[in-house]
Scaffold this motif. Structure first.
Motif, PDB file in Angstrom:
ATOM      1  N   GLU A  52       0.834  -1.210   0.000  1.00 53.38           N
ATOM      2  CA  GLU A  52       0.000   0.000   0.000  1.00 53.38           C
ATOM      3  C   GLU A  52       0.865   1.256   0.000  1.00 53.38           C
ATOM      4  O   GLU A  52       0.538   2.249  -0.652  1.00 53.38           O
ATOM      5  N   THR A  53       1.987   1.193   0.708  1.00 49.54           N
ATOM      6  CA  THR A  53       2.872   2.376   0.722  1.00 49.54           C
ATOM      7  C   THR A  53       3.509   2.573  -0.656  1.00 49.54           C
ATOM      8  O   THR A  53       3.725   3.703  -1.095  1.00 49.54           O
ATOM      9  N   VAL A  54       3.808   1.456  -1.334  1.00 46.06           N
ATOM     10  CA  VAL A  54       4.415   1.547  -2.675  1.00 46.06           C
ATOM     11  C   VAL A  54       3.403   2.145  -3.656  1.00 46.06           C
ATOM     12  O   VAL A  54       3.718   3.043  -4.439  1.00 46.06           O
ATOM     13  N   MET A  55       2.171   1.631  -3.572  1.00 50.11           N
ATOM     14  CA  MET A  55       1.138   2.114  -4.507  1.00 50.11           C
ATOM     15  C   MET A  55       0.840   3.584  -4.250  1.00 50.11           C
ATOM     16  O   MET A  55       0.614   4.353  -5.184  1.00 50.11           O
ATOM     17  N   ASP A  56       0.850   3.977  -2.985  1.00 48.66           N
ATOM     18  CA  ASP A  56       0.598   5.379  -2.661  1.00 48.66           C
ATOM     19  C   ASP A  56       1.714   6.274  -3.227  1.00 48.66           C
ATOM     20  O   ASP A  56       1.443   7.355  -3.762  1.00 48.66           O
ATOM     21  N   LEU A  57       2.945   5.793  -3.122  1.00 47.27           N
ATOM     22  CA  LEU A  57       4.086   6.542  -3.673  1.00 47.27           C
ATOM     23  C   LEU A  57       3.934   6.694  -5.191  1.00 47.27           C
ATOM     24  O   LEU A  57       4.077   7.796  -5.745  1.00 47.27           O
ATOM     25  N   ILE A  58       3.628   5.588  -5.862  1.00 48.29           N
ATOM     26  CA  ILE A  58       3.499   5.636  -7.322  1.00 48.29           C
ATOM     27  C   ILE A  58       2.325   6.541  -7.724  1.00 48.29           C
ATOM     28  O   ILE A  58       2.447   7.397  -8.611  1.00 48.29           O
ATOM     29  N   ASN A  59       1.191   6.375  -7.045  1.00 51.50           N
ATOM     30  CA  ASN A  59       0.017   7.197  -7.388  1.00 51.50           C
ATOM     31  C   ASN A  59       0.276   8.677  -7.129  1.00 51.50           C
ATOM     32  O   ASN A  59      -0.145   9.538  -7.905  1.00 51.50           O
TER      33      ASN A  59
END
Ligand code: SF4
Ligand code: SF4
Length: 374
Positions: A332-339
């Motif tokens: 979730e932290t990775v996806m938040d960073l990418i988004n």
């Protein structure tokens, strides 16, 4: 290809998230994976055998790794003397940099030094007076002619304020770094997972901090055409701007390998001793035959952002030491960073159209021991 050379498994520090947590994990079953506990602490093979192996690769990068690689400073110097490479990189805690002779300091293309932010944060995690001693050594090696890229490599633990600490490293008046990379203290150990604590921190502190950091970063781009070299941001933005499709960004298992202290080869240094992932050894293997040998499996292979994320970490993917739920929380932290970076991509493109920055400003030397995805 890129070769980590683990010169020693010993370290001269006892950091809370490394030595401290390894004690907590003592006796854990390592998820049933077979571990060779007999791997020696020091290099037990002949450097000429290593040279014969690496010479079969036409363009090798050598990355010195440990433990603390400079505990074996003579080996580091001997390898530089005897094994030609396109790049020499070292990942170090910085405390022994003064032992490296100027002749070798000048040969280093990249130096990653472990600091977790300002003096208080670093010393809390890494030991009293560590920050000051490392900064003094960095000033010393700059005086000795180091001209490569110096990257502050942070470990971000629960409680850290990511934006504050990254910006401090980049802008403080005493010794400002040009490049910063960070790695989450997550999924490396089995017994340190607390769903409530990690979940609360990542939701309330870490992800909002990353978003604030991105805003500060983009404001500098818009105002002054200055691209701060914050690795997770530049590398992901470069991929978005160029539609680059990424495999595992650290390269482990497909173009980057670790030669452990007994001469056996694993995908990465953190996987030293993991028998299920031994890929050969320096006597019988050809580097070109082991390339593209190991890839991340599920859930990364099915993930909608895999071509941007790359799979984050092979070790975490195969061990899932925090279970599926913990793995998902880190994702979730990775996806938040990418988004969050996707949301500001149009602002970068505007700055490019206005001539303030160009795509090359987000580029970087690949496989330089930055994992890119924290
Ligand atoms: S976001 Fe998570 S599941 Fe998706 S590729 Fe990255 S590490 Fe794998
Ligand atoms: S990101 Fe994971 S697989 Fe890659 S070098 Fe680091 S520990 Fe190894």
């Amino acid at each position: 290809m890129n070769f980590y050379i683990t010169t020693t498994t010993k370290c001269n520090l006892e950091c809370s998230y490394c030595y401290g947590k390894s004690c907590l994990d003592f006796g854990s079953d390592f998820k049933g994976l077979k571990i060779d506990y007999s791997v020696p602490t020091r290099m037990s093979y002949d450097i000429h055998d290593l040279a014969r192996f690496i010479r079969k690769d036409p363009s090798p990068t050598i990355i010195f790794y440990g433990g603390e690689p400079l505990i074996e400073v003579e080996k580091v110097e001997e390898i530089i003397d005897n094994i030609p490479a396109e790049r020499y990189i070292i990942q170090t805690n910085g405390l022994l940099l003064d032992k490296l002779k100027p002749k070798y300091v000048k040969r280093l293309n990249t130096l990653l030094v472990s600091l977790d932010g300002d003096e208080t944060v670093t010393d809390r995690n890494r030991g009293e007076n560590v920050y000051r001693r490392v900064i003094e050594n960095l000033k010393l090696i700059e005086g000795r002619g180091f001209k490569g890229e110096l990257i502050a490599r942070m470990t971000v633990t629960v409680g850290s304020e990511i934006d504050k600490q990254v910006m401090w490293l980049l802008t403080n008046r005493d010794f400002a770094f040009k490049s910063v990379h960070w790695q989450l203290d997550a999924l490396f150990w089995q017994n340190d997972f607390d769903k409530e604590i990690f979940g609360d921190w990542s939701e309330r502190v870490y992800m909002p901090g990353v978003r604030r950091l991105i805003e500060t970063w983009i404001e500098r781009i818009e105002a002054a055409g200055e691209v701060l070299r914050i690795y997770p941001l530049i590398a992901i933005m470069y991929s978005l701007l160029t539609d680059e499709k990424c495999k595992l960004r650290c390269g482990s298992g497909w173009n980057t390998f670790n030669i452990q202290t007994d001469g056996n080869i694993t995908p990465c240094p953190v996987m030293s001793g993991m028998l299920d992932f031994y890929l050969g050894n320096i006597w019988d293997s050809n580097p070109l035959d082991i390339s593209d040998s190991t890839f991340v499996g599920e859930p990364c292979s099915e993930c909608e952002v895999q071509h941007v994320c790359g799979g984050r970490c092979l070790f975490a993917n195969v061990t899932k030491l925090w279970g599926d739920e913990g793995f998902r929380m880190v994702c979730e932290t990775v996806m938040d960073l990418i988004n969050s970076l996707r949301k500001v991509e149009w602002r970068v493109r505007s700055a490019m159209r206005e001539g303030k920055v160009e795509v090359g400003d987000f580029n970087y030397g690949r496989f330089n021991s930055c994992e890119i995805i924290p």
